[in-house]
Design a protein around this motif. Structure first.
Motif, mmCIF file in Angstrom:
data_model
loop_
_atom_site.group_PDB
_atom_site.id
_atom_site.type_symbol
_atom_site.label_atom_id
_atom_site.label_comp_id
_atom_site.label_asym_id
_atom_site.label_seq_id
_atom_site.Cartn_x
_atom_site.Cartn_y
_atom_site.Cartn_z
ATOM 1 N N ALA A 1 1.933 -20.234 6.374
ATOM 2 C CA ALA A 1 2.853 -19.821 5.310
ATOM 3 C C ALA A 1 2.969 -20.879 4.223
ATOM 4 O O ALA A 1 3.202 -20.569 3.047
ATOM 5 N N VAL A 2 2.799 -22.135 4.605
ATOM 6 C CA VAL A 2 2.911 -23.244 3.651
ATOM 7 C C VAL A 2 1.553 -23.601 3.050
ATOM 8 O O VAL A 2 1.472 -24.284 2.025
ATOM 9 N N GLY A 3 0.495 -23.132 3.701
ATOM 10 C CA GLY A 3 -0.846 -23.468 3.231
ATOM 11 C C GLY A 3 -1.295 -24.838 3.692
ATOM 12 O O GLY A 3 -2.034 -25.541 2.992
ATOM 13 N N THR A 4 -0.844 -25.222 4.894
ATOM 14 C CA THR A 4 -1.251 -26.506 5.459
ATOM 15 C C THR A 4 -1.818 -26.268 6.849
ATOM 16 O O THR A 4 -2.011 -25.121 7.267
ATOM 17 N N THR A 5 -2.084 -27.329 7.556
ATOM 18 C CA THR A 5 -2.681 -27.211 8.883
ATOM 19 C C THR A 5 -1.620 -27.334 9.976
ATOM 20 O O THR A 5 -0.516 -27.836 9.734
ATOM 21 N N THR A 6 -1.975 -26.891 11.166
ATOM 22 C CA THR A 6 -1.061 -27.045 12.294
ATOM 23 C C THR A 6 -0.814 -28.519 12.599
ATOM 24 O O THR A 6 0.235 -28.886 13.126
ATOM 25 N N ARG A 7 -1.779 -29.346 12.222
ATOM 26 C CA ARG A 7 -1.629 -30.785 12.435
ATOM 27 C C ARG A 7 -0.380 -31.319 11.724
ATOM 28 O O ARG A 7 0.301 -32.213 12.238
ATOM 29 N N ALA A 8 -0.090 -30.758 10.557
ATOM 30 C CA ALA A 8 1.090 -31.194 9.810
ATOM 31 C C ALA A 8 2.360 -30.905 10.608
ATOM 32 O O ALA A 8 3.272 -31.734 10.672
ATOM 33 N N VAL A 9 2.424 -29.718 11.217
ATOM 34 C CA VAL A 9 3.604 -29.350 12.016
ATOM 35 C C VAL A 9 3.729 -30.274 13.227
ATOM 36 O O VAL A 9 4.812 -30.799 13.519
ATOM 37 N N TYR A 10 2.610 -30.471 13.923
ATOM 38 C CA TYR A 10 2.652 -31.333 15.106
ATOM 39 C C TYR A 10 3.009 -32.772 14.736
ATOM 40 O O TYR A 10 3.733 -33.456 15.463
ATOM 41 N N SER A 11 2.515 -33.225 13.589
ATOM 42 C CA SER A 11 2.785 -34.585 13.148
ATOM 43 C C SER A 11 4.259 -34.798 12.829
ATOM 44 O O SER A 11 4.839 -35.841 13.150
ATOM 45 N N LEU A 12 4.876 -33.793 12.226
ATOM 46 C CA LEU A 12 6.263 -33.925 11.778
ATOM 47 C C LEU A 12 7.294 -33.505 12.826
ATOM 48 O O LEU A 12 8.399 -34.058 12.862
ATOM 49 N N PHE A 13 6.949 -32.508 13.662
ATOM 50 C CA PHE A 13 7.947 -31.930 14.577
ATOM 51 C C PHE A 13 7.522 -31.904 16.044
ATOM 52 O O PHE A 13 8.277 -31.418 16.883
ATOM 53 N N ASP A 14 6.352 -32.346 16.354
ATOM 54 C CA ASP A 14 5.795 -32.350 17.714
ATOM 55 C C ASP A 14 5.323 -30.965 18.160
ATOM 56 O O ASP A 14 4.189 -30.800 18.596
ATOM 57 N N ASP A 15 6.210 -29.953 18.076
ATOM 58 C CA ASP A 15 5.844 -28.620 18.520
ATOM 59 C C ASP A 15 6.837 -27.609 17.957
ATOM 60 O O ASP A 15 7.698 -27.964 17.144
ATOM 61 N N LYS A 16 6.742 -26.354 18.418
ATOM 62 C CA LYS A 16 7.659 -25.312 17.938
ATOM 63 C C LYS A 16 9.102 -25.655 18.263
ATOM 64 O O LYS A 16 9.997 -25.469 17.425
ATOM 65 N N ASP A 17 9.360 -26.135 19.469
ATOM 66 C CA ASP A 17 10.734 -26.477 19.843
ATOM 67 C C ASP A 17 11.296 -27.558 18.928
ATOM 68 O O ASP A 17 12.474 -27.521 18.544
ATOM 69 N N GLY A 18 10.461 -28.521 18.580
ATOM 70 C CA GLY A 18 10.893 -29.569 17.669
ATOM 71 C C GLY A 18 11.198 -29.034 16.287
ATOM 72 O O GLY A 18 12.136 -29.484 15.619
ATOM 73 N N LEU A 19 10.420 -28.049 15.870
ATOM 74 C CA LEU A 19 10.652 -27.411 14.566
ATOM 75 C C LEU A 19 11.984 -26.661 14.565
ATOM 76 O O LEU A 19 12.784 -26.797 13.627
ATOM 77 N N LEU A 20 12.239 -25.886 15.614
ATOM 78 C CA LEU A 20 13.495 -25.151 15.706
ATOM 79 C C LEU A 20 14.682 -26.102 15.836
ATOM 80 O O LEU A 20 15.758 -25.846 15.286
ATOM 81 N N ARG A 21 14.494 -27.197 16.541
ATOM 82 C CA ARG A 21 15.581 -28.173 16.678
ATOM 83 C C ARG A 21 15.890 -28.817 15.323
ATOM 84 O O ARG A 21 17.058 -29.045 14.990
ATOM 85 N N ALA A 22 14.853 -29.069 14.544
ATOM 86 C CA ALA A 22 15.068 -29.643 13.208
ATOM 87 C C ALA A 22 15.867 -28.682 12.335
ATOM 88 O O ALA A 22 16.721 -29.101 11.543
ATOM 89 N N LEU A 23 15.602 -27.385 12.470
ATOM 90 C CA LEU A 23 16.380 -26.386 11.731
ATOM 91 C C LEU A 23 17.836 -26.393 12.205
ATOM 92 O O LEU A 23 18.768 -26.280 11.394
ATOM 93 N N SER A 24 18.044 -26.526 13.507
ATOM 94 C CA SER A 24 19.401 -26.568 14.059
ATOM 95 C C SER A 24 20.158 -27.785 13.545
ATOM 96 O O SER A 24 21.343 -27.696 13.194
ATOM 97 N N VAL A 25 19.480 -28.919 13.488
ATOM 98 C CA VAL A 25 20.101 -30.132 12.963
ATOM 99 C C VAL A 25 20.456 -29.946 11.496
ATOM 100 O O VAL A 25 21.526 -30.374 11.038
#
Length: 199
Positions: free
Chosen positions: A39-63
């Motif tokens: 959706a952002v036009g980047t790689t999955t590596r960017a997500v893993y680098s910044l948030f570790d995984d899906k749970d980390g991404l959702l936790r960042a949204l919760s924070v």
């Protein structure tokens, strides 16, 4: 000289925004590392680098949404009249919910039986509630809410503002002026009732 970060604040914000859109439209099950990256036009590596995984991404949204709630609540100045202060705190809850409408359900999902302040996320969520409890505590001590239990009053107020926020975010409370009037009327009526001796 240190190596520059490959994925910075702009990418992080874009990924959180994309995840929030998917979460709001389709629920947490629809959020995936691959889909958010695409959706952002980047790689999955960017997500893993910044948030570790899906749970980390959702936790960042919760924070993110919990910090928004904390900021709005703690920005309310102390007042001599606890009733007036609680009304302003209720409107602060409304403002936070409207600022992060796509994350509101995620915020409320962190509030559950058995949650503990040992979890930094819940501790952040609890700061907003404690800001309200601090005023309720003063009102009970001063006899404004004579005979009331502090936590019961706080929990009742939380139930009320959650209901109002949920309805407004679904368009049930009408336009801005009408919604604010309903908030003030509802919170005011509850506070009037709390000033009466408990049955």
């Amino acid at each position: 000289m240190g190596r520059p970060k490959e994925h910075g604040a702009q990418t992080r914000a874009a990924l959180l925004s994309a995840a929030a859109e998917i979460l709001h439209a389709e629920g947490a099950a629809a959020v995936s590392v691959r889909r958010v990256a695409a959706a952002v036009g980047t790689t999955t590596r960017a997500v893993y680098s910044l948030f570790d995984d899906k749970d980390g991404l959702l936790r960042a949204l919760s924070v993110d949404v919990a910090e928004t709630m904390r900021r709005h609540h703690e920005a309310v100045p102390s007042q001599a009249d606890p009733i007036a202060e609680i009304v302003e705190l209720a409107l602060a809850y409304r403002a936070a919910a409207l600022e992060k409408p796509k994350l509101y359900d995620l915020f409320f999902g962190t509030v559950r039986a058995g949650a503990t302040q040992a979890d930094p996320l819940f501790a952040l969520v609890y700061r907003s509630f404690e800001r309200v409890l601090s005023v309720v505590r003063r009102a009970v001590a001063d006899g404004v809410f004579a005979g009331r239990a502090e936590f019961d009053v706080g929990r009742g107020l939380f139930a009320l503002v959650h209901g109002l926020a949920s309805l407004e975010l679904r368009g049930v409370l009408g336009g801005e002026a009408e919604a604010v009037a309903i908030w003030r009327q509802s919170v005011g009526a509850m506070l009037t009732g709390l000033r009466e001796p408990p049955a």
